[in-house]
Design an enzyme around this catalytic site. Structure first.
Site, PDB file in Angstrom:
ATOM      1  N   TRP A  13       0.824  -1.202   0.000  1.00 37.09           N
ATOM      2  CA  TRP A  13       0.000   0.000   0.000  1.00 37.09           C
ATOM      3  C   TRP A  13       0.863   1.259   0.000  1.00 37.09           C
ATOM      4  O   TRP A  13       0.573   2.222  -0.720  1.00 37.09           O
ATOM      5  CB  TRP A  13      -0.936  -0.022   1.194  1.00 37.09           C
ATOM      6  CG  TRP A  13      -1.959   1.086   1.235  1.00 37.09           C
ATOM      7  CD1 TRP A  13      -2.233   1.889   2.288  1.00 37.09           C
ATOM      8  CD2 TRP A  13      -2.866   1.481   0.189  1.00 37.09           C
ATOM      9  NE1 TRP A  13      -3.239   2.765   1.974  1.00 37.09           N
ATOM     10  CE2 TRP A  13      -3.645   2.538   0.686  1.00 37.09           C
ATOM     11  CE3 TRP A  13      -3.070   1.046  -1.127  1.00 37.09           C
ATOM     12  CZ2 TRP A  13      -4.629   3.174  -0.075  1.00 37.09           C
ATOM     13  CZ3 TRP A  13      -4.050   1.683  -1.885  1.00 37.09           C
ATOM     14  CH2 TRP A  13      -4.814   2.733  -1.369  1.00 37.09           C
ATOM     15  N   SER A 140      -9.835  -0.155  -1.885  1.00 34.05           N
ATOM     16  CA  SER A 140      -8.639   0.120  -2.696  1.00 34.05           C
ATOM     17  C   SER A 140      -7.586  -0.962  -2.487  1.00 34.05           C
ATOM     18  O   SER A 140      -6.904  -0.966  -1.463  1.00 34.05           O
ATOM     19  CB  SER A 140      -8.059   1.480  -2.316  1.00 34.05           C
ATOM     20  OG  SER A 140      -7.963   1.608  -0.904  1.00 34.05           O
ATOM     21  N   ALA A 142      -4.001  -2.467  -3.196  1.00 36.49           N
ATOM     22  CA  ALA A 142      -2.715  -1.888  -3.568  1.00 36.49           C
ATOM     23  C   ALA A 142      -2.370  -2.200  -5.022  1.00 36.49           C
ATOM     24  O   ALA A 142      -1.859  -1.349  -5.756  1.00 36.49           O
ATOM     25  CB  ALA A 142      -1.624  -2.406  -2.636  1.00 36.49           C
ATOM     26  N   LYS A 193     -15.462  -3.768   9.264  1.00 38.62           N
ATOM     27  CA  LYS A 193     -15.694  -4.570   8.059  1.00 38.62           C
ATOM     28  C   LYS A 193     -14.632  -5.660   7.918  1.00 38.62           C
ATOM     29  O   LYS A 193     -14.860  -6.692   7.278  1.00 38.62           O
ATOM     30  CB  LYS A 193     -15.747  -3.675   6.818  1.00 38.62           C
ATOM     31  CG  LYS A 193     -14.504  -2.844   6.540  1.00 38.62           C
ATOM     32  CD  LYS A 193     -13.466  -3.558   5.714  1.00 38.62           C
ATOM     33  CE  LYS A 193     -12.218  -2.711   5.550  1.00 38.62           C
ATOM     34  NZ  LYS A 193     -11.126  -3.424   4.837  1.00 38.62           N
ATOM     35  N   SER A 256      -7.913  -9.984  -0.285  1.00 31.99           N
ATOM     36  CA  SER A 256      -8.182  -9.443   1.045  1.00 31.99           C
ATOM     37  C   SER A 256      -7.518 -10.320   2.112  1.00 31.99           C
ATOM     38  O   SER A 256      -7.761 -11.524   2.186  1.00 31.99           O
ATOM     39  CB  SER A 256      -9.689  -9.387   1.293  1.00 31.99           C
ATOM     40  OG  SER A 256      -9.980  -9.225   2.668  1.00 31.99           O
ATOM     41  N   ARG A 257      -6.682  -9.708   2.946  1.00 32.45           N
ATOM     42  CA  ARG A 257      -5.992 -10.460   4.007  1.00 32.45           C
ATOM     43  C   ARG A 257      -6.982 -11.101   4.969  1.00 32.45           C
ATOM     44  O   ARG A 257      -6.814 -12.246   5.382  1.00 32.45           O
ATOM     45  CB  ARG A 257      -5.040  -9.532   4.776  1.00 32.45           C
ATOM     46  CG  ARG A 257      -3.853  -9.059   3.990  1.00 32.45           C
ATOM     47  CD  ARG A 257      -2.850  -8.357   4.884  1.00 32.45           C
ATOM     48  NE  ARG A 257      -3.398  -7.144   5.471  1.00 32.45           N
ATOM     49  CZ  ARG A 257      -3.256  -5.934   4.954  1.00 32.45           C
ATOM     50  NH1 ARG A 257      -2.608  -5.780   3.825  1.00 32.45           N
ATOM     51  NH2 ARG A 257      -3.764  -4.869   5.550  1.00 32.45           N
ATOM     52  N   ASN A 258      -8.011 -10.353   5.347  1.00 33.10           N
ATOM     53  CA  ASN A 258      -8.981 -10.851   6.317  1.00 33.10           C
ATOM     54  C   ASN A 258      -9.828 -11.984   5.742  1.00 33.10           C
ATOM     55  O   ASN A 258     -10.120 -12.965   6.412  1.00 33.10           O
ATOM     56  CB  ASN A 258      -9.864  -9.694   6.792  1.00 33.10           C
ATOM     57  CG  ASN A 258      -9.061  -8.650   7.554  1.00 33.10           C
ATOM     58  OD1 ASN A 258      -8.765  -8.812   8.728  1.00 33.10           O
ATOM     59  ND2 ASN A 258      -8.693  -7.568   6.880  1.00 33.10           N
ATOM     60  N   GLU A 282      -6.180  -7.212  10.409  1.00 31.10           N
ATOM     61  CA  GLU A 282      -6.825  -6.195  11.228  1.00 31.10           C
ATOM     62  C   GLU A 282      -8.101  -6.712  11.892  1.00 31.10           C
ATOM     63  O   GLU A 282      -8.423  -6.329  13.019  1.00 31.10           O
ATOM     64  CB  GLU A 282      -7.149  -4.960  10.390  1.00 31.10           C
ATOM     65  CG  GLU A 282      -5.935  -4.285   9.762  1.00 31.10           C
ATOM     66  CD  GLU A 282      -5.639  -4.799   8.356  1.00 31.10           C
ATOM     67  OE1 GLU A 282      -6.121  -5.903   8.000  1.00 31.10           O
ATOM     68  OE2 GLU A 282      -4.919  -4.107   7.620  1.00 31.10           O
TER      69      GLU A 282
END
Length: 329
Positions: A13, A140, A142, A193, A256-258, A282
């Site tokens: 990012w 958004s 990266a 979220k 998405s990491r999550n 997160e």
């Protein structure tokens, strides 16, 4: 205007934002602790995140914080949240108390100790400094920003002139920044979220069904609205880019990491998922905050309450959806 910009961080990012700002005519200096990443960036690449794709504009990186900051008017915080206090305390020894530097926070999450928004933590650490603060958040990836794909996100801050200067700094044909007034809400919605995205990852891995994920997100957004309201966010912010826009990206994207962390939990359980995961998640960091709010105000949140039980190892991920659905009338 001084268009020298410092970005604290050398991750995906941070690099993508650096490219965007450089294309807008800014001189960008990045600070990182990974010597390999720093050298790579100075060679026109960040191969760890973007492979052999060469930068379309030049960036400068260093492991020396003082050199990176220099006389920058804007300092962007773009590193994992667990390093926030450490970096801010180092920064205090470099910037002047009377400096009107503008801090642009892109870190998502809530303070794990106070359970408050990160802007409060930043202001506490920089008490007595004249630095102004804004928050950037929205849907958004990266990789999309790096590849100049059309993107729109939100910005919020207490000072209108400061917010306006950040809008002017970033805006281009491909990248738009839209101001909103809910400075607290932009931080809370973008944090909650991520927790929902973990649940979406679990559902995706078990059912591979867009219908199931869509139902979960619909239920989850209602609960996010309820939780955020009790934390002091505005209801209308849910319909902003930092609200529903960011939720859709995080809950549907394989980048998405999550979302991917949820998949790991389904396949391996929470403990092994934490061991296997090498990135900041997160949603996992914020789940105890959600748990506290739900308990404190006795909120009816089937999705989040059940997901919290999964993360607390009280319910198996395989039973997540069935338990959620059983609580809905």
């Amino acid at each position: 205007m001084n268009k020298r910009i410092c970005i604290l961080g050398t991750g995906a990012w941070a690099t993508a934002l650096g490219i965007r700002l450089s294309l807008n005519g800014a001189t960008v200096f990045m600070y990182g602790v990974d010597v390999f990443e720093v050298n790579d960036i100075n060679s026109g690449y960040n191969k760890k995140y973007f492979g052999e794709n060469k930068f379309v504009s030049s960036l400068s990186a260093t492991t020396d914080l003082s050199t990176a900051i220099g006389d920058s008017k804007f300092i962007i915080l773009a590193f994992p949240s667990n390093y926030l206090i450490e970096v801010l305390r180092k920064m205090r020894t470099i910037i002047s108390r009377n400096s009107n530097v503008i801090l642009i926070n892109t870190i998502k999450g809530l303070d794990p100790v106070t359970h408050g928004v990160l802007s409060k933590t930043i202001k506490k650490e920089l008490k007595g400094y004249k630095a102004k603060l804004v928050t950037l958040s929205g849907p958004s990836l990266a990789s999309d920003v790096f590849n100049l794909k059309p993107t729109i996100i939100n910005v919020s801050g207490k000072n209108k002139e400061t917010v306006s200067s950040v809008v002017n700094l970033f805006n281009s044909n491909e990248f738009k920044v839209i101001p909103i007034t809910d400075f607290k809400g932009i931080q809370i919605y973008s944090s909650m979220k991520n927790l929902l995205a973990i649940g979406a990852g679990i559902v995706s891995e078990k059912y591979n069904s867009i219908s199931s994920i869509s139902a979960l997100i619909t239920l989850g957004l209602k609960e996010i609205l309820l939780i955020c309201k009790h934390m002091g966010a505005k209801k209308s912010t849910l319909l902003s880019f930092c609200g529903v826009g960011d939720a859709f990206l995080s809950c549907f994207s394989n980048d998405s990491r999550n979302f991917n962390f949820g998949k790991l939990i389904y396949n391996h359980g929470i403990r092994k998922a934490l061991t296997l995961n090498k990135k900041t998640v997160e949603g996992y960091q914020v789940y105890k905050v959600a748990k506290n709010i739900i308990f404190k105000y006795k909120l009816f949140c089937p999705v989040f309450s059940t997901l919290i039980e999964v993360l607390d190892e009280k319910t198996k991920a395989d039973h997540f959806v069935e338990k959620c659905w059983s609580l809905i009338s």
